[in-house]
Design an enzyme around this catalytic site. Structure first.
Site, PDB file in Angstrom:
ATOM      1  CE  LYS A 111      35.047  40.041  31.416  1.00  0.00           C
ATOM      2  NZ  LYS A 111      34.913  39.897  29.995  1.00  0.00           N
TER       3      LYS A 111
ATOM      4  NE  ARG B  43      38.087  33.888  29.873  1.00  0.00           N
ATOM      5  CZ  ARG B  43      38.462  34.634  30.954  1.00  0.00           C
ATOM      6  NH1 ARG B  43      37.405  35.224  31.380  1.00  0.00           N
ATOM      7  NH2 ARG B  43      39.834  34.792  31.488  1.00  0.00           N
TER       8      ARG B  43
HETATM    9  N1  HH2 Z   1      37.916  39.091  29.625  1.00  0.00           N
HETATM   10  C1  HH2 Z   1      38.402  38.634  30.365  1.00  0.00           C
HETATM   11  C2  HH2 Z   1      39.722  37.780  29.828  1.00  0.00           C
HETATM   12  N2  HH2 Z   1      39.938  37.301  29.292  1.00  0.00           N
HETATM   13  N3  HH2 Z   1      38.636  36.637  26.595  1.00  0.00           N
HETATM   14  C3  HH2 Z   1      38.061  36.797  26.293  1.00  0.00           C
HETATM   15  N4  HH2 Z   1      38.150  35.571  24.990  1.00  0.00           N
HETATM   16  N5  HH2 Z   1      36.618  37.038  26.236  1.00  0.00           N
HETATM   17  C4  HH2 Z   1      36.841  37.788  27.746  1.00  0.00           C
HETATM   18  O1  HH2 Z   1      35.141  38.564  27.837  1.00  0.00           O
HETATM   19  C5  HH2 Z   1      37.475  38.187  28.575  1.00  0.00           C
HETATM   20  C6  HH2 Z   1      38.916  37.466  28.595  1.00  0.00           C
HETATM   21  C7  HH2 Z   1      38.935  39.065  31.703  1.00  0.00           C
HETATM   22  O2  HH2 Z   1      37.689  38.418  33.131  1.00  0.00           O
HETATM   23  P1  HH2 Z   1      38.844  37.743  33.763  1.00  0.00           P
HETATM   24  O3  HH2 Z   1      39.877  37.089  33.143  1.00  0.00           O
HETATM   25  O4  HH2 Z   1      37.642  36.952  35.053  1.00  0.00           O
HETATM   26  O5  HH2 Z   1      39.753  38.456  35.231  1.00  0.00           O
HETATM   27  P2  HH2 Z   1      41.052  39.214  34.004  1.00  0.00           P
HETATM   28  O6  HH2 Z   1      41.182  40.409  33.539  1.00  0.00           O
HETATM   29  O7  HH2 Z   1      41.105  39.990  35.514  1.00  0.00           O
HETATM   30  O8  HH2 Z   1      41.653  38.370  34.488  1.00  0.00           O
END
Ligand code: HH2
Length: 274
Positions: free
Chosen positions: A209, A251
């Site tokens: 992040k 995650r």
């Molecule tokens: N962060 C993201 C998405 N889903 N779910 C949980 N439970 N906790 C988190 O910290 C979390 C999440 C954001 O990261 P990412 O899926 O890699 O990116 P994007 O939202 O751009 O798809």
């Protein structure tokens, strides 16, 4: 010769975003085959869950229509679950949760922390994540009087709602980066033991992040945040710290490396045979 097996007591959830615009892996898996191959590879590398998402929730992201999210997510969930992978679905939409459950998902990763009734109805484990505001504007000016207490109280209230609705497995997640400044994220990380002590299993998503890019850049004495693909040390450090604090699942994008860290910090030797 004696033989022992290392069992991890902390879990790893691999991120599989089937989106064109996710902040780290957006556009990396443009076809169902490519997404399934990556999900299988993460399972092979030791992911306990593979978290399939079809809508980016990064700061500034625009919402995705339900039909499009279904098109992205359902075939991937179906194939991975069919291959025996434990699949979680990362969605804010009841319709997507229902279709993913029908396709074999076992967990609902809910960044809106509002789908407890859907999780209960479908018999899914439920992750309630804290967020302040909507992805489009959440980083504009996040404000808390006491971020640690407010996030904990909110998550405990969510968990109670989940239990009351009949969800049998409730996870809580402080939502790193979701309406939080660098200082808010660091305060939440420093106080993870208090969240763990609240009595529900904790999931943490800090992998790659922005705040890590910022901290690593400060360490390197460079101005711009370190690029997203170059934040492994930060992801490893936060996961290791989280496991040491008693967090039960992280995650992450870098499953193999974080799985190794989990084995070292939260591994348990069992079954020493003669
Ligand atoms: N962060 C993201 C998405 N889903 N779910 C949980 N439970 N906790 C988190 O910290 C979390 C999440 C954001 O990261 P990412 O899926 O890699 O990116 P994007 O939202 O751009 O798809």
């Amino acid at each position: 010769m004696g033989r022992s097996t290392l069992r991890r007591v902390a879990l790893v959830m691999g991120v599989l975003n089937v989106t064109p615009d996710s902040f780290s892996d957006g556009g990396h898996h443009p076809t169902v085959d490519a997404a399934v191959a990556h999900g299988l590879a993460m399972a092979e590398q030791g992911a306990d869950w593979v978290d399939v998402g079809g809508e980016s929730t990064r700061p500034g992201a625009a919402p995705v229509a339900e039909a499009e999210e279904l098109r992205r997510v359902v075939p991937v969930v179906e194939r991975l679950a069919g291959a025996g992978v434990r699949v979680s679905v990362d969605t804010r939409k009841p319709g997507v949760a229902r279709a993913a459950a029908a396709a074999g998902a076992g967990m609902l990763n809910d960044v809106s922390a509002s789908l407890h009734e859907v999780a209960a109805e479908l018999g899914l484990a439920w992750v309630a994540m804290h967020a302040q505001g909507d992805p489009r504007t959440m980083q504009d000016d996040p404000h808390y009087d006491d971020v640690v207490a407010e996030v904990r109280d909110h998550l405990l209230a969510c968990a109670e709602r989940g239990r009351a609705a009949g969800v049998t497995e409730v996870w809580i997640d402080p939502g790193i980066g979701f309406g939080k400044t660098l200082e808010h994220n660091l305060a939440l990380l420093a106080h993870l033991p208090e969240l763990v002590a609240a009595g529900h299993p904790v999931l943490l998503g800090a992998s790659r992040k922005w705040f890590l890019g910022r901290l690593l850049a400060d360490s390197d004495r460079v101005g711009a945040p370190v690029p997203v693909d170059d934040r492994l040390e930060g992801s490893l450090a936060t996961a290791t710290w989280a496991f040491a604090c008693g967090v039960q699942m992280v995650r992450v994008h870098d499953v193999r490396a974080i799985g190794h860290a989990a084995s070292v910090v939260a591994g348990e030797i069992e079954g020493v045979a003669a």
